[in-house]
Design an enzyme around this catalytic site. Sequence first.
Site, PDB file in Angstrom:
ATOM      1  N   TYR A  49       8.010  35.606  34.324  1.00  0.00           N
ATOM      2  CA  TYR A  49       8.151  35.494  35.783  1.00  0.00           C
ATOM      3  C   TYR A  49       8.178  34.030  36.192  1.00  0.00           C
ATOM      4  CZ  TYR A  49       7.302  36.612  40.728  1.00  0.00           C
ATOM      5  OH  TYR A  49       7.397  36.731  42.099  1.00  0.00           O
ATOM      6  N   SER A  89       9.245  31.749  44.295  1.00  0.00           N
ATOM      7  CA  SER A  89       7.822  32.043  44.371  1.00  0.00           C
ATOM      8  C   SER A  89       7.082  30.715  44.284  1.00  0.00           C
ATOM      9  CB  SER A  89       7.419  32.945  43.195  1.00  0.00           C
ATOM     10  OG  SER A  89       6.022  33.008  43.044  1.00  0.00           O
TER      11      SER A  89
END
Length: 259
Positions: A154, A141
């Site tokens: 995350y 990401s």
Amino acid sequence: MRLQDKVAVVTGAASGIGKEIARVYAREGAKVVIADLNAEAAMATARELDPSGDRSLGVAMDVTNESQVDAGMQQVIDRFGALDVLVSNAGIQIVAPVVEFEFAKWQKMLAIHLDGAFLTTRAALRQMYKQKSGSVIYMGSVHSKEASVLKAPYVTAKHGLIGLSKVVAKEGAAHGVRSNVICPGFVRTPLVDKQIPEQAKELGISEEDVIRKVMLKETVDGEFTTVEDVANTALFLASFESNALTGQSIVVSHGWFMN
């Protein structure tokens, strides 16, 4: 076709980014394995990609379960006789400030993103090393590069995937195995749609402001990355023909974070 008769396993592939990667791989000639926690959805997606069942396979897989991962990968090898591409894509999102984050939820996030990547990688490498070839692709990401509020586990996990990929690139080189990370910006999937009201509530702003002032603020054009953008990058990495491209992370984000 760029992946003719290659065997590709995509985790979390019954929906979202994983499903689009599987679709593009199948279009390019690959035999595609849909590995997903949702067994019924995995089978349905496999049938959708290839109704004959000759070139697709649905596999029930909890990527945090060692025995399920190993059994699932063995099922792939028993069926197709090879394993050429692994896309470690399975993931979830839970948002909360660090000071309020429940430890059990922290552990769940890291287990799915990091333990899952490790277990599927280890199982895939055992076959790839025998073949002396393979490509491992991790779904990172922009949060592999940048931090955002409310996303401690995350961000931590996505940073960790870059470290894992670099080690796999170094260890795998002698066996003809490449390893890379795709780092998408925000992609309008159910995972992201779920975050919009959650972040609006936590930050005390409107959902529109979450989109414009949080998610897309740093892009060059105010646009979401698409599943097609990510899938085409995954195709590029899977079909690259030499070990020149390994140990790298490619940001696909409309300019949010520039290397």
